[in-house]
Design an enzyme around this catalytic site. Structure first.
Site, PDB file in Angstrom:
ATOM      1  N   THR A  65       6.733   8.092  -7.275  1.00 34.51           N
ATOM      2  CA  THR A  65       6.322   6.717  -7.576  1.00 34.51           C
ATOM      3  C   THR A  65       6.948   6.281  -8.895  1.00 34.51           C
ATOM      4  O   THR A  65       6.634   6.825  -9.957  1.00 34.51           O
ATOM      5  CB  THR A  65       4.793   6.608  -7.642  1.00 34.51           C
ATOM      6  OG1 THR A  65       4.239   7.021  -6.379  1.00 34.51           O
ATOM      7  CG2 THR A  65       4.361   5.176  -7.922  1.00 34.51           C
ATOM      8  N   GLY A 318       2.318  -1.017  -1.802  1.00 37.00           N
ATOM      9  CA  GLY A 318       3.311  -0.257  -2.542  1.00 37.00           C
ATOM     10  C   GLY A 318       2.775   1.108  -2.910  1.00 37.00           C
ATOM     11  O   GLY A 318       2.011   1.709  -2.154  1.00 37.00           O
ATOM     12  N   GLU A 319       3.183   1.613  -4.079  1.00 40.18           N
ATOM     13  CA  GLU A 319       2.768   2.916  -4.598  1.00 40.18           C
ATOM     14  C   GLU A 319       3.371   4.092  -3.837  1.00 40.18           C
ATOM     15  O   GLU A 319       3.411   5.210  -4.320  1.00 40.18           O
ATOM     16  CB  GLU A 319       1.244   3.083  -4.601  1.00 40.18           C
ATOM     17  CG  GLU A 319       0.491   2.042  -5.400  1.00 40.18           C
ATOM     18  CD  GLU A 319      -1.019   2.248  -5.394  1.00 40.18           C
ATOM     19  OE1 GLU A 319      -1.725   1.420  -5.998  1.00 40.18           O
ATOM     20  OE2 GLU A 319      -1.497   3.234  -4.770  1.00 40.18           O
ATOM     21  N   GLY A 320       3.795   3.866  -2.593  1.00 41.48           N
ATOM     22  CA  GLY A 320       4.232   4.943  -1.703  1.00 41.48           C
ATOM     23  C   GLY A 320       3.248   5.203  -0.583  1.00 41.48           C
ATOM     24  O   GLY A 320       3.384   6.175   0.166  1.00 41.48           O
TER      25      GLY A 320
END
Length: 353
Positions: A65, A318-320
């Site tokens: 990240t 997001g963030e992964g």
């Protein structure tokens, strides 16, 4: 380009066709009608080609990240203050974010990288420090960064993924954190896909109609002011991008050079993937698209990259997070190929000719 970037690009090879053919042949012998597991079969075969193994192995998993801030927040393109970026980095470190929860479920380690956070972070937290600068410049007024900084960001991503591969890594997912980052991502998408800013720009963190219109105007101004070359990924990154977007591109390129599959997350990771593919087109074969975001530009990115999402869950965090879910499904596909019995092993009659 830098030496590390040039060496990385040169190391990206075509997928192993023999391993893929042997994986496909085994899929056809498993106790099921041929093709009955759909995309799971397709994913396992491409994993075989990436790893160069007829039966790919996924055991060690990581989400990287990348965090960075953006000068364009000065144009009031979002609803959250820039202070949220370092606050969320601390949340990642303390294990309290969505990516931490999903990664624990998936069995992936979370690697947090400071690529360009504008605020202060405690010196003793377990964050990989690859700080290029404390946030990019305002793309509505000029380039986000210098070309040297763009190279530095990409090479930082390569360094991070190389370090993780050296520890043991079979698959990696990309992630991001940075207030305002849908604005440069939309700008990159518009330039590199040839689509209008209106088509690729979404509401991000929940903009009103008036805010969305303002965001579109800011992106159009950024493209007009900077005039990036859509065929030059480094130029687009330097003029419109973010340090975390460059880092994501580096992760993709570095993983491809080492024969490690990459699951790309959402809209911001998609911008990084467009940059990586422009710099080294062969890298696209190493990418999987974890999910399809609700950001309108994400589908346009996916089409440009010719990637189909593994899942569609209407995510926009997001963030992964979507990458982590994609990793779970990719691992499942590999386990099916490795552990499911063939007709001969199970003593099951095959279909009649």
């Amino acid at each position: 380009m830098g030496d590390l970037l040039n060496k990385t690009i040169a190391a990206i090879k075509p997928l192993d066709k023999d391993a893929m053919a042997r994986a496909a042949a085994r899929q056809d012998m498993l106790t099921k009608p041929q093709g009955a597991l759909g995309r799971l079969e397709e994913i396992s075969i491409r994993l075989a080609g990436i790893q160069g193994k007829p039966i790919p192995v996924i055991k060690n998993k990581a989400i990287i990240t990348m965090a960075g801030d953006h000068g364009v927040v000065a144009e009031k393109v979002g609803n959250y203050p820039q202070e949220v970026t370092p606050q969320m980095v601390l949340n990642f470190v303390h294990g309290g974010a969505a990516i931490n929860v999903i990664s624990r479920q998936v069995g992936a380690r979370v690697v947090v990288v400071n690529m360009g956070v504008a605020g202060d972070l405690p010196a003793d937290i377990p964050v990989v420090n690859k700080l290029v600068a404390r946030g990019t410049r305002n793309i509505a007024k000029g380039p986000a960064m210098t070309e040297a900084q763009a190279v530095q960001a990409i090479e930082a991503g390569i360094q991070v993924v190389n370090a993780e591969i050296d520890k043991g890594l079979d698959i990696v997912g990309t992630g991001d954190m940075g207030i305002g980052n849908t604005t440069p991502s939309a700008a990159i998408c518009a330039v590199m896909t040839g689509q209008s800013v209106v088509k690729v720009t979404g509401r991000g963190t929940g903009l009103t109609d008036d805010q969305l219109q303002h965001k579109i105007e800011v992106i159009e101004e950024a493209i007009s002011v900077n005039r990036p070359d859509p065929k030059n990924g480094l130029d687009v990154l330097a003029k419109l991008g973010g340090f975390e977007i460059g880092g994501i591109a580096g992760v993709i390129l570095g993983a491809a050079a080492r024969g490690v599959p990459v699951v790309v997350d959402g809209f911001i990771s998609g911008a990084g993937a467009l940059i990586a593919e422009a710099i080294a087109p062969q890298s696209r074969e190493y990418m999987f698209l974890g999910h399809l975001s609700v950001e309108p530009g994400h589908k346009i990115m996916a089409d440009k990259l010719e990637l189909k999402p593994i899942v569609t869950l209407d995510l926009r965090l997001g963030e992964g997070t979507g990458a982590a879910i994609g990793i779970f499904i990719a691992e499942t596909s590999a386990k099916i190929l490795a552990e499911m019995a063939t007709f001969g092993e199970a003593g099951v009659s095959e279909k009649e000719e």
